[in-house]
Structure formats: C-alpha cells, structure tokens
Write a protein that holds these residues in place. Structure first.
Motif, mmCIF file in Angstrom:
data_model
loop_
_atom_site.group_PDB
_atom_site.id
_atom_site.type_symbol
_atom_site.label_atom_id
_atom_site.label_comp_id
_atom_site.label_asym_id
_atom_site.label_seq_id
_atom_site.Cartn_x
_atom_site.Cartn_y
_atom_site.Cartn_z
ATOM 1 N N GLY A 196 -8.760 4.099 2.295
ATOM 2 C CA GLY A 196 -8.891 3.414 1.022
ATOM 3 C C GLY A 196 -9.734 2.150 1.073
ATOM 4 O O GLY A 196 -10.249 1.703 0.045
ATOM 5 N N PHE A 197 -9.910 1.593 2.251
ATOM 6 C CA PHE A 197 -10.667 0.355 2.378
ATOM 7 C C PHE A 197 -11.899 0.499 3.277
ATOM 8 O O PHE A 197 -12.452 -0.510 3.715
ATOM 9 C CB PHE A 197 -9.753 -0.764 2.899
ATOM 10 C CG PHE A 197 -8.780 -1.247 1.869
ATOM 11 C CD1 PHE A 197 -9.127 -2.207 0.950
ATOM 12 C CD2 PHE A 197 -7.510 -0.702 1.816
ATOM 13 C CE1 PHE A 197 -8.214 -2.647 -0.009
ATOM 14 C CE2 PHE A 197 -6.593 -1.125 0.868
ATOM 15 C CZ PHE A 197 -6.947 -2.098 -0.054
ATOM 16 N N TRP A 198 -12.316 1.729 3.562
ATOM 17 C CA TRP A 198 -13.489 1.902 4.424
ATOM 18 C C TRP A 198 -14.711 1.195 3.865
ATOM 19 O O TRP A 198 -15.480 0.588 4.605
ATOM 20 C CB TRP A 198 -13.787 3.390 4.608
ATOM 21 C CG TRP A 198 -13.101 3.963 5.811
ATOM 22 C CD1 TRP A 198 -12.489 3.292 6.827
ATOM 23 C CD2 TRP A 198 -12.943 5.354 6.123
ATOM 24 N NE1 TRP A 198 -11.958 4.160 7.743
ATOM 25 C CE2 TRP A 198 -12.230 5.424 7.337
ATOM 26 C CE3 TRP A 198 -13.340 6.537 5.489
ATOM 27 C CZ2 TRP A 198 -11.910 6.646 7.939
ATOM 28 C CZ3 TRP A 198 -13.018 7.748 6.089
ATOM 29 C CH2 TRP A 198 -12.318 7.793 7.295
ATOM 30 N N GLY A 199 -14.917 1.286 2.560
ATOM 31 C CA GLY A 199 -16.088 0.633 1.970
ATOM 32 C C GLY A 199 -16.077 -0.857 2.206
ATOM 33 O O GLY A 199 -17.084 -1.457 2.585
ATOM 34 N N ARG A 200 -14.909 -1.469 2.027
ATOM 35 C CA ARG A 200 -14.790 -2.909 2.222
ATOM 36 C C ARG A 200 -14.956 -3.270 3.690
ATOM 37 O O ARG A 200 -15.547 -4.290 4.032
ATOM 38 C CB ARG A 200 -13.417 -3.381 1.730
ATOM 39 C CG ARG A 200 -13.111 -4.820 2.061
ATOM 40 C CD ARG A 200 -11.721 -5.196 1.599
ATOM 41 N NE ARG A 200 -11.667 -5.318 0.151
ATOM 42 C CZ ARG A 200 -10.557 -5.608 -0.524
ATOM 43 N NH1 ARG A 200 -9.419 -5.780 0.128
ATOM 44 N NH2 ARG A 200 -10.575 -5.720 -1.838
ATOM 45 N N LEU A 201 -14.447 -2.414 4.575
ATOM 46 C CA LEU A 201 -14.435 -2.742 5.990
ATOM 47 C C LEU A 201 -15.730 -2.370 6.713
ATOM 48 O O LEU A 201 -15.882 -2.663 7.881
ATOM 49 C CB LEU A 201 -13.256 -2.030 6.673
ATOM 50 C CG LEU A 201 -11.884 -2.407 6.134
ATOM 51 C CD1 LEU A 201 -10.813 -1.573 6.817
ATOM 52 C CD2 LEU A 201 -11.615 -3.880 6.337
ATOM 53 N N ALA A 202 -16.627 -1.715 5.994
ATOM 54 C CA ALA A 202 -17.868 -1.279 6.630
ATOM 55 C C ALA A 202 -18.670 -2.455 7.180
ATOM 56 O O ALA A 202 -19.469 -2.302 8.104
ATOM 57 C CB ALA A 202 -18.716 -0.498 5.633
ATOM 58 N N VAL B 203 0.833 -1.204 0.000
ATOM 59 C CA VAL B 203 0.000 0.000 0.000
ATOM 60 C C VAL B 203 0.867 1.253 0.000
ATOM 61 O O VAL B 203 0.615 2.206 -0.739
ATOM 62 C CB VAL B 203 -0.952 0.014 1.213
ATOM 63 C CG1 VAL B 203 -1.656 1.362 1.335
ATOM 64 C CG2 VAL B 203 -1.985 -1.102 1.085
ATOM 65 N N GLY B 204 1.906 1.258 0.833
ATOM 66 C CA GLY B 204 2.773 2.418 0.919
ATOM 67 C C GLY B 204 3.519 2.693 -0.376
ATOM 68 O O GLY B 204 3.755 3.851 -0.726
ATOM 69 N N ARG B 205 3.863 1.641 -1.097
ATOM 70 C CA ARG B 205 4.636 1.805 -2.333
ATOM 71 C C ARG B 205 3.759 2.012 -3.561
ATOM 72 O O ARG B 205 4.037 2.875 -4.406
ATOM 73 C CB ARG B 205 5.511 0.567 -2.539
ATOM 74 C CG ARG B 205 6.447 0.674 -3.736
ATOM 75 C CD ARG B 205 7.294 -0.580 -3.892
ATOM 76 N NE ARG B 205 6.469 -1.757 -4.134
ATOM 77 C CZ ARG B 205 6.392 -2.795 -3.309
ATOM 78 N NH1 ARG B 205 7.078 -2.818 -2.176
ATOM 79 N NH2 ARG B 205 5.614 -3.833 -3.611
ATOM 80 N N ASP B 206 2.666 1.239 -3.653
ATOM 81 C CA ASP B 206 1.880 1.214 -4.889
ATOM 82 C C ASP B 206 0.436 1.671 -4.732
ATOM 83 O O ASP B 206 -0.289 1.758 -5.727
ATOM 84 C CB ASP B 206 1.885 -0.208 -5.472
ATOM 85 C CG ASP B 206 3.295 -0.722 -5.717
ATOM 86 O OD1 ASP B 206 4.134 0.077 -6.176
ATOM 87 O OD2 ASP B 206 3.555 -1.910 -5.449
ATOM 88 N N GLY B 207 0.000 1.938 -3.490
ATOM 89 C CA GLY B 207 -1.374 2.359 -3.273
ATOM 90 C C GLY B 207 -2.279 1.195 -2.924
ATOM 91 O O GLY B 207 -1.959 0.029 -3.210
ATOM 92 N N PRO B 208 -3.444 1.480 -2.306
ATOM 93 C CA PRO B 208 -4.336 0.417 -1.838
ATOM 94 C C PRO B 208 -4.904 -0.452 -2.950
ATOM 95 O O PRO B 208 -5.133 -1.646 -2.760
ATOM 96 C CB PRO B 208 -5.447 1.186 -1.106
ATOM 97 C CG PRO B 208 -5.379 2.572 -1.642
ATOM 98 C CD PRO B 208 -3.950 2.820 -1.948
ATOM 99 N N ALA B 209 -5.125 0.118 -4.132
ATOM 100 C CA ALA B 209 -5.698 -0.673 -5.220
ATOM 101 C C ALA B 209 -4.771 -1.795 -5.661
ATOM 102 O O ALA B 209 -5.218 -2.810 -6.221
ATOM 103 C CB ALA B 209 -6.031 0.234 -6.404
ATOM 104 N N ALA B 210 -3.483 -1.622 -5.412
ATOM 105 C CA ALA B 210 -2.504 -2.625 -5.834
ATOM 106 C C ALA B 210 -2.330 -3.755 -4.828
ATOM 107 O O ALA B 210 -1.653 -4.750 -5.119
ATOM 108 C CB ALA B 210 -1.148 -1.960 -6.082
ATOM 109 N N ALA B 211 -2.932 -3.619 -3.656
ATOM 110 C CA ALA B 211 -2.689 -4.579 -2.576
ATOM 111 C C ALA B 211 -3.575 -5.814 -2.714
ATOM 112 O O ALA B 211 -4.438 -6.096 -1.883
ATOM 113 C CB ALA B 211 -2.907 -3.913 -1.225
ATOM 114 N N SER B 212 -3.355 -6.568 -3.762
ATOM 115 C CA SER B 212 -4.078 -7.817 -3.977
ATOM 116 C C SER B 212 -3.374 -8.955 -3.250
ATOM 117 O O SER B 212 -2.247 -8.806 -2.763
ATOM 118 C CB SER B 212 -4.129 -8.124 -5.477
ATOM 119 O OG SER B 212 -2.808 -8.359 -5.963
#
Length: 211
Positions: free
Chosen positions: A108-114, A22-31
């Motif tokens: 970046g993940f609030w929607g998923r973690l809701a 996440v720190g290097r590539d952003g939350p969208a890249a954290a697969s």
C-alpha cells in the motif's frame, strides 16, 4: 526531575500504532492524526521520534520484514526440502489476516517508499535472503528424492518468490483473488513438473493427472 523517555520504546509504540491502524482501517487511514489517536497523544508528539510520516512507514515496513523472517525461521525449524519450502512461502503469501495486513503495509505504500533508498535496500536484502532459503530447500528436495535432479533451482525460486509478492499485490488491490487454496495451488502448479511422480508419468507417456 524531567521525565525520562525511552526513545526506542516510544518509536516502537508509534510503529505498532501505525500497524494497528492499517490492520483495522487500511493504509489510507493511517494518517499522523490516526496514529496519534491510537496512542492517545497529540499528533505533534510523533515528531519528537520521527522526522515524518514517511519515516514511520519506513520503520513499519522494516518491522514487517523482521517479523516475517522471524516467523520463517520458527516455521522451518527442524524441516527441510519441500516441507521447509512450503512453510517459508506460507509466511510470505497473504493466506491469513496477519499476512494480509502486512501486505497492506508494504504494498500500500510502495509508491511513497520508492524514494527511500534505505528501505528499498532493506526490502531487497529480505527478498534476497528469502530467495536463498527457497533455493536451499529446493536443493534439499532434490537430495531427498522429491524433485528431479535437473530442477532449475535459481529460476524456480525466483518464480515462487514472484508469486508470493504478486499475491501480496492482489491482497491489496483485489482481496477476492487471494483465496488461500488458489495461492497454494499456484505454488503446486510451479513445482509439479519437477516432481519425480510427474516426471515418471511423462516418461511412461502418461499425461499428468491421468489415471
């Protein structure tokens, strides 16, 4: 003999790998593939320690909250009043790369973690704890004579915490709006009307900021 695996250590390594991506590539890249590649393992190896990617995200967010609170505790040691208030907010506001990266994880993940009630409760507990710290430091500032006695500490603490969380959102959606001086200026703007210097000027009929 079968290899003995420290499950807690392995879970920690997976969380740290997630935070690194996440720190290097952003939350969208954290697969799951990216996390596994960061660790040098196959993606399937992750699921021996977590039930899903959502569970990894939840653990990462808990880790971020723990780190933030630990930094606040360290930064405020030996401080009180406005100095402690400033130190607390500087560990929550996205003023530097570390806190910007943490904002990416949480916001970046609030929607998923809701849908994660356990995580939502943990985040709420952290906000309540930080709000209590801010209220305490505001009360200390009144005792120290830096703020006027009538300061609405509960409301002001909530406003300051809302600013900090709001700036985390800006850090994710529009990094250009997260200039550190702008963020700290928002905090000063909220505090200024309650400072003794400002109150004295207004009592003397002199508008704030005038000579």
């Amino acid at each position: 003999m079968p290899k003995i695996v420290d499950h807690d250590q392995r879970r920690t390594e997976i969380v740290e790998a997630f935070l690194a991506v996440v720190g290097r590539d952003g939350p969208a890249a954290a697969s799951s593939r990216a996390i596994a590649a960061e660790l040098g393992v196959g993606a399937g190896a992750l699921w021996h320690y977590f039930d899903s990617l959502d569970a990894v995200v939840a653990a990462a967010c808990r880790r971020v909250l723990e780190r933030t609170d630990a930094r606040i505790t360290s930064a405020t040691e030996g401080r009180r009043g406005l100095a402690a208030l400033d130190a607390t907010l500087r560990e929550i506001l996205p003023l530097a790369k570390q806190t910007v990266d943490e904002a990416q994880v949480v916001v970046g993940f609030w929607g998923r973690l809701a849908t994660d009630r356990q995580l939502a409760a943990g985040q709420s507990d952290a906000l309540d704890m930080w709000g209590a710290r801010l209220r305490r430091h505001l009360a200390e500032a009144v005792d120290d004579g830096d703020l006027v006695a009538g300061v609405p500490a509960d409301c002001l603490a909530e406003v300051l915490l809302s600013i900090a969380v709001g700036q985390q959102v800006h850090a994710v959606l529009d990094g250009a709006r997260t200039d550190p001086q702008h963020q700290l200026g928002l905090v000063r703007h909220c505090l200024t009307p309650w400072t003794r210097t400002y109150a004295t000027k207004m009592q003397n009929g002199c508008p704030a900021g005038s000579a």
